[in-house]
Write a protein that holds these residues in place. Structure first.
Motif, PDB file in Angstrom:
ATOM      1  N   GLU A 218       0.826  -1.211   0.000  1.00  0.00           N
ATOM      2  CA  GLU A 218       0.000   0.000   0.000  1.00  0.00           C
ATOM      3  C   GLU A 218       0.863   1.266   0.000  1.00  0.00           C
ATOM      4  O   GLU A 218       0.562   2.234  -0.684  1.00  0.00           O
ATOM      5  N   ILE A 219       1.919   1.253   0.806  1.00  0.00           N
ATOM      6  CA  ILE A 219       2.840   2.387   0.924  1.00  0.00           C
ATOM      7  C   ILE A 219       4.250   1.841   0.799  1.00  0.00           C
ATOM      8  O   ILE A 219       4.586   0.818   1.393  1.00  0.00           O
ATOM      9  N   ASP A 220       5.105   2.536   0.011  1.00  0.00           N
ATOM     10  CA  ASP A 220       6.503   2.120  -0.064  1.00  0.00           C
ATOM     11  C   ASP A 220       7.411   3.311   0.198  1.00  0.00           C
ATOM     12  O   ASP A 220       6.957   4.434   0.422  1.00  0.00           O
ATOM     13  N   GLY A 221       8.730   3.065   0.160  1.00  0.00           N
ATOM     14  CA  GLY A 221       9.697   4.096   0.514  1.00  0.00           C
ATOM     15  C   GLY A 221       9.686   5.307  -0.386  1.00  0.00           C
ATOM     16  O   GLY A 221      10.105   6.388   0.023  1.00  0.00           O
ATOM     17  N   SER A 222       9.216   5.165  -1.628  1.00  0.00           N
ATOM     18  CA  SER A 222       9.175   6.319  -2.526  1.00  0.00           C
ATOM     19  C   SER A 222       8.155   7.355  -2.084  1.00  0.00           C
ATOM     20  O   SER A 222       8.188   8.493  -2.549  1.00  0.00           O
ATOM     21  N   MET A 223       7.246   6.979  -1.189  1.00  0.00           N
ATOM     22  CA  MET A 223       6.221   7.906  -0.708  1.00  0.00           C
ATOM     23  C   MET A 223       6.630   8.588   0.598  1.00  0.00           C
ATOM     24  O   MET A 223       5.824   9.296   1.194  1.00  0.00           O
ATOM     25  N   VAL A 224       7.860   8.338   1.065  1.00  0.00           N
ATOM     26  CA  VAL A 224       8.366   8.960   2.285  1.00  0.00           C
ATOM     27  C   VAL A 224       9.274  10.118   1.899  1.00  0.00           C
ATOM     28  O   VAL A 224      10.285   9.930   1.214  1.00  0.00           O
ATOM     29  N   GLU A 225       8.904  11.309   2.304  1.00  0.00           N
ATOM     30  CA  GLU A 225       9.688  12.495   1.974  1.00  0.00           C
ATOM     31  C   GLU A 225      10.841  12.698   2.955  1.00  0.00           C
ATOM     32  O   GLU A 225      11.920  13.129   2.582  1.00  0.00           O
ATOM     33  N   ARG A 226      10.600  12.342   4.210  1.00  0.00           N
ATOM     34  CA  ARG A 226      11.605  12.634   5.245  1.00  0.00           C
ATOM     35  C   ARG A 226      11.449  11.644   6.390  1.00  0.00           C
ATOM     36  O   ARG A 226      10.338  11.291   6.768  1.00  0.00           O
ATOM     37  N   ALA A 227      12.579  11.179   6.924  1.00  0.00           N
ATOM     38  CA  ALA A 227      12.575  10.273   8.076  1.00  0.00           C
ATOM     39  C   ALA A 227      13.516  10.832   9.132  1.00  0.00           C
ATOM     40  O   ALA A 227      14.668  11.169   8.832  1.00  0.00           O
ATOM     41  N   THR A 228      13.039  10.953  10.361  1.00  0.00           N
ATOM     42  CA  THR A 228      13.841  11.488  11.452  1.00  0.00           C
ATOM     43  C   THR A 228      13.713  10.574  12.669  1.00  0.00           C
ATOM     44  O   THR A 228      12.714   9.875  12.842  1.00  0.00           O
ATOM     45  N   GLY A 229      14.712  10.612  13.517  1.00  0.00           N
ATOM     46  CA  GLY A 229      14.699   9.811  14.733  1.00  0.00           C
ATOM     47  C   GLY A 229      14.134  10.583  15.904  1.00  0.00           C
ATOM     48  O   GLY A 229      14.272  11.807  15.996  1.00  0.00           O
ATOM     49  N   ALA A 230      13.488   9.875  16.825  1.00  0.00           N
ATOM     50  CA  ALA A 230      12.931  10.476  18.033  1.00  0.00           C
ATOM     51  C   ALA A 230      12.767   9.381  19.067  1.00  0.00           C
ATOM     52  O   ALA A 230      13.118   8.212  18.833  1.00  0.00           O
ATOM     53  N   ASP A 231      12.240   9.762  20.242  1.00  0.00           N
ATOM     54  CA  ASP A 231      11.945   8.805  21.305  1.00  0.00           C
ATOM     55  C   ASP A 231      10.455   8.859  21.606  1.00  0.00           C
ATOM     56  O   ASP A 231       9.867   9.952  21.679  1.00  0.00           O
ATOM     57  N   ASP A 232       9.850   7.688  21.771  1.00  0.00           N
ATOM     58  CA  ASP A 232       8.431   7.628  22.120  1.00  0.00           C
ATOM     59  C   ASP A 232       8.220   8.278  23.484  1.00  0.00           C
ATOM     60  O   ASP A 232       8.894   7.921  24.455  1.00  0.00           O
ATOM     61  N   PRO A 233       7.297   9.268  23.602  1.00  0.00           N
ATOM     62  CA  PRO A 233       7.130   9.968  24.879  1.00  0.00           C
ATOM     63  C   PRO A 233       6.578   9.086  25.993  1.00  0.00           C
ATOM     64  O   PRO A 233       6.695   9.437  27.161  1.00  0.00           O
ATOM     65  N   TYR A 234       5.967   7.951  25.642  1.00  0.00           N
ATOM     66  CA  TYR A 234       5.374   7.084  26.664  1.00  0.00           C
ATOM     67  C   TYR A 234       6.311   5.948  27.068  1.00  0.00           C
ATOM     68  O   TYR A 234       6.510   5.673  28.252  1.00  0.00           O
ATOM     69  N   SER A 235       6.894   5.267  26.085  1.00  0.00           N
ATOM     70  CA  SER A 235       7.761   4.125  26.395  1.00  0.00           C
ATOM     71  C   SER A 235       9.240   4.475  26.385  1.00  0.00           C
ATOM     72  O   SER A 235      10.067   3.678  26.813  1.00  0.00           O
ATOM     73  N   ASN A 236       9.589   5.678  25.865  1.00  0.00           N
ATOM     74  CA  ASN A 236      10.985   6.124  25.765  1.00  0.00           C
ATOM     75  C   ASN A 236      11.802   5.255  24.828  1.00  0.00           C
ATOM     76  O   ASN A 236      13.031   5.261  24.877  1.00  0.00           O
ATOM     77  N   ARG A 237      11.137   4.492  23.954  1.00  0.00           N
ATOM     78  CA  ARG A 237      11.841   3.648  22.994  1.00  0.00           C
ATOM     79  C   ARG A 237      12.121   4.441  21.716  1.00  0.00           C
ATOM     80  O   ARG A 237      11.341   5.332  21.348  1.00  0.00           O
TER      81      ARG A 237
END
Length: 800
Positions: A218-237
């Motif tokens: 349904e969705i592939d990598g060509s439809m992703v404009e930007r990817a950034t890293g973060a931490d989940d505010p609830y699990s901190n993962r």
């Protein structure tokens, strides 16, 4: 006060130096662009700069190499015969396996999860599979267990049940599937079975489980404009935040709308990373991927490898990696500093040239400083002004009655939440500010009240009405706060001791008392301090919030950059607020002639919408408001809104016809259309520059902006007003008049200058920024006591 022409060279040097400092600070926090690094002799990006892996990738049979290379436009790709040489930068050697899996298993895909009982069919073919329903205790380490997922959609409807297999080792799962095939089981040709590594919430060892997902992507990598890293505010993962392209966002919105109540699997490198239940359509153009496993170091490696490889775009499954070569990151700190300084000098030169050209076109005049009084330094006024931060800090310690102090402290310490919404100053001065603006709008619309806005006795009458409207706002907003606290109690948080009407009345009374105390402090600062009391409270509140983040250790590069941006914007605003535009003998225009309203929500459209809601006319604005909100998501759209709104608000606040009669009575020539255009030009350049710096300093995924341009310009105005008071308030001064149309101030000054009456314009800089929307910041014309009566007569002649 003596005006003098602004020197273009001085303005250029000042602006150039400020911009150079800001650009250097910006790229200390943000990555130095590859092009800038290359211009000072460094590598032009890629693994030559960041290190990484060079992959010799053999696409699957039948895939056109040139077409695939074009699809991988975000990566550095070269063709070597039938092999594509791809540079995956910013990954270390330990992440090579993740990169290899990404290339060979089809990159990133999102697929609908099947709810067929496939796992149950497999278990029926293999008697060694245990059933979770029949287990008594933990299964053996080498066991494969049949288990189920069960959930009921939030929107209601029948429960969903999905069978899956789990085991401690993925090899055991694959062997079980192979034995089922040998026993006659055949998979659905439209689905395939993939694995996910799942971490137990209670800290037990992770396990592997099966997912049956549709082969249709349904969705592939060509439809992703930007990817950034973060931490989940609830699990901190660690998580990966995905920003879709326009096509990808629309596809994701349609997909989530279609499969509401079902699961959507996110597959990276042939493994299912997340499989959330879709409870409603998601149309914001964003999604996230959570990293599995229990080792935080491994989770970070997987996240960084996923982000790096997502830059390659969409890859077909079935490819082959013929070779991989890893290069370490180079130490380029000296070259990066050289690039920062180069960009700072270049940006400073360009900004300085723009400032010089602007001064030559606009020909502004520099407003002289107020004359220094003959008395002693006003230490008492300085101490009174300090009541603003001290009162805010002290009142923040008073929790609302009936609220559990221990729970508030826990939430503040555990989640770093600001406890102010649960204290007696939760409403702050906003009910007063809103009431002032509403009364000002009504007074302007009612002909009988319109003239009252510029007469001292009329302002007293409007002040009484404002007090009544403020009380109504406090009661209404206080009730909303009380109900919100009670709803948190209902959600399981022990925040309220005893809910009910007594609690609500106590909250309303306490909030009214807190707002009243702040109003008293603002009045004391206005009469016995420096500058306007309400502006002092607004600025103090922002500075205290920044200070709280410093004390709590919530300081990072973005925070520091935000503080630097506020400081630079404040200095630029302070400089431009001292300018006036106009020829000799003409009624000069104060700048920014539009006020600071263009920096507010959507160039002020949000403010108009809020006023319309208060006045019961909200139905007139929603369509326009939401279109403006959509335009704000694009940098050029927001810049156009700022520029366009400068012209609109400058016409509303400062068009020559507004003060033409007053200018003539003050023996001045009314300002011309050319003067108005020049004032609007300098206003637009200043406000766009301030907005641009704040935009660059704010991360795209930030939930709240530290670098708020409105805060910066208001801080600059507050400092100017305080310094002007320090100079002028050393002698005995009396109020002669109150002015609410700041563009009348040059006429007032000229009328008094003709009679040799010196004057000090209290809080004029803050009111210039707030313009019509700042009736709580009146400009008080102060003159020596011996000239007070004559000054009142001369000023009243201008307005009568």
């Amino acid at each position: 006060m003596i005006d003098r022409p602004v020197q273009g060279r001085r303005a250029g040097l000042a602006v150039g130096a400020l911009v150079a400092v800001y650009v250097v600070a910006l790229f200390v926090v943000r990555p130095v662009p590859d092009l800038a690094l290359a211009m000072v002799g460094g590598p032009n990006g890629g693994i030559a700069r960041h290190g990484g892996v060079r992959v010799r990738y053999q696409p699957p049979a039948g895939v056109d190499r040139d077409t695939l290379r074009d699809r991988m436009a975000n990566a550095r790709v070269q063709r070597d015969g039938d092999v594509l040489v791809v540079d995956v930068s910013d990954v270390d050697e330990s992440q090579a396996d993740e990169v290899r899996a990404f290339f060979t298993e089809g990159g990133l895909t999102m697929r609908e999860e099947s709810e067929a009982p496939t796992a149950n069919d497999i278990a029926n073919r293999d008697p060694s599979v245990l059933s979770a329903a029949r287990l008594d205790g933990d299964p053996p380490r080498d066991a494969v267990v049949l288990d189920i997922d069960q959930w009921r959609p939030e929107a209601g409807g029948n429960p969903h049940i999905v069978w899956f297999l789990r085991a401690n080792d993925p090899v055991l799962l694959m062997r079980t599937i192979e034995r089922a095939r040998a026993a006659g089981w055949r998979e659905d040709p439209e689905t395939e079975i993939l694995l996910e590594r799942v971490e137990w919430r209670d800290g037990q060892a992770p396990y592997w489980r099966t997912h049956e997902v549709m082969k249709r992507v349904e969705i592939d990598g060509s439809m992703v404009e930007r990817a950034t890293g973060a931490d989940d505010p609830y699990s901190n993962r660690p998580i990966v935040l995905l920003d879709f392209t326009r096509e990808g966002g629309e596809r994701f919105c349609e997909l989530t709308r279609r499969i509401v109540g079902r699961k959507l699997a996110t597959v990276v490198g042939g493994r299912v990373r997340t499989s959330p239940i879709i409870n409603g359509e998601i149309c914001g153009g964003r999604a996230s991927i959570t990293m599995g496993g229990s080792n935080p170091v491994q989770q970070l490696r997987e996240r960084d490898a996923t982000i790096a490889t997502l830059r390659t775009g969409a890859l077909p499954p079935g490819g082959r990696v013929d070779g991989m070569e890893w290069q370490p990151r180079r130490d380029l700190r000296r070259l990066e500093w050289a690039a920062r300084l180069f960009m700072g000098v270049l940006a400073g030169l360009l900004a300085g040239l723009v400032a010089i050209g602007l001064v030559r076109i606009v020909r502004p005049r520099w407003q002289g400083s107020a004359a220094v009084g003959r008395g002693a330094f006003p230490w008492r006024r300085v101490l009174v002004t300090l009541l603003a931060p001290l009162s805010l800090y002290g009142l923040r310690m008073l929790t609302l009655p009936g609220v559990n102090d221990a729970e508030v402290d826990f939430m503040s310490d555990r989640f770093h939440l600001d406890p102010t919404p649960m204290t007696v100053i939760a409403l702050g001065i906003m009910p007063i500010v809103t009431a002032f603006v509403v009364v000002e709008v009504v007074a302007m619309l009612v002909p009988r009240w319109r003239r009252m806005r510029h007469r001292p006795l009329g302002r007293i009458a409007l002040g009484k009405v404002t007090a009544v409207v403020t009380a109504l706002f406090v009661v209404g907003q206080g009730f909303v706060v009380a109900r919100a606290l009670e709803s948190m109690q209902a959600g399981g948080v022990e925040l309220v001791d005893v809910a009910g009407w007594w609690f609500r009345l106590a909250v309303i009374g306490s909030l009214a008392a807190g707002t009243s105390l702040l109003a008293i402090v603002a009045g004391m600062i206005r009469e016995h301090g420096l500058g306007n009391g309400y502006v002092a409270l607004i600025v103090s509140g922002t500075l205290l919030s920044l200070g709280r983040q410093v004390v709590e250790g919530a300081v990072d590069g973005t925070f520091v950059l935000g503080v630097v941006t506020i400081a630079v914007v404040a200095v630029i605003a302070a400089g431009v607020l001292r300018w006036r535009v106009g020829r000799d003998g003409e009624a000069h225009l104060l700048v920014p002639s539009s006020g600071a309203t263009p920096l507010s929500d959507g160039g002020g459209i949000g403010l108009v919408f809020a006023l319309g809601s208060v006045l019961g006319a909200a139905t007139l604005f929603p369509t326009l408001y939401w279109k403006v909100q959509a335009a704000q998501s694009h940098a050029w759209g927001m810049a156009a809104l700022v520029i366009g709104s400068v012209a609109v608000w400058a016409w509303l606040f400062a068009r020559p016809s507004l003060v033409a009669d007053v200018a003539v009575r003050a023996q001045l020539t009314p300002s011309t259309r050319e003067t108005w255009l020049r004032a609007a030009l300098v206003s637009a350049v200043m406000l766009v520059a301030c907005w641009t710096m704040a935009r660059l300093a704010t991360p795209r995924d930030a939930t709240a902006a530290i670098a708020n341009p409105l805060v910066g310009v208001l801080l600059g105005a507050a400092v100017l007003d305080a310094l002007a008071d320090l100079r002028a308030r050393r002698g005995a001064l009396e109020p002669a008049w109150i002015v609410h149309q700041v563009q009348c101030l040059p006429a007032v000054e000229n009328a008094l200058a003709v009679a040799n009456i010196p004057c000090h314009l209290h809080a004029s800089h803050a009111r210039t920024l707030l313009a019509f929307f700042g009736p709580f910041v009146p400009v008080v014309v102060l003159v020596p006591a011996e000239h007070a009566i004559e000054a009142r007569v001369r000023i009243s002649a201008l307005f009568e």
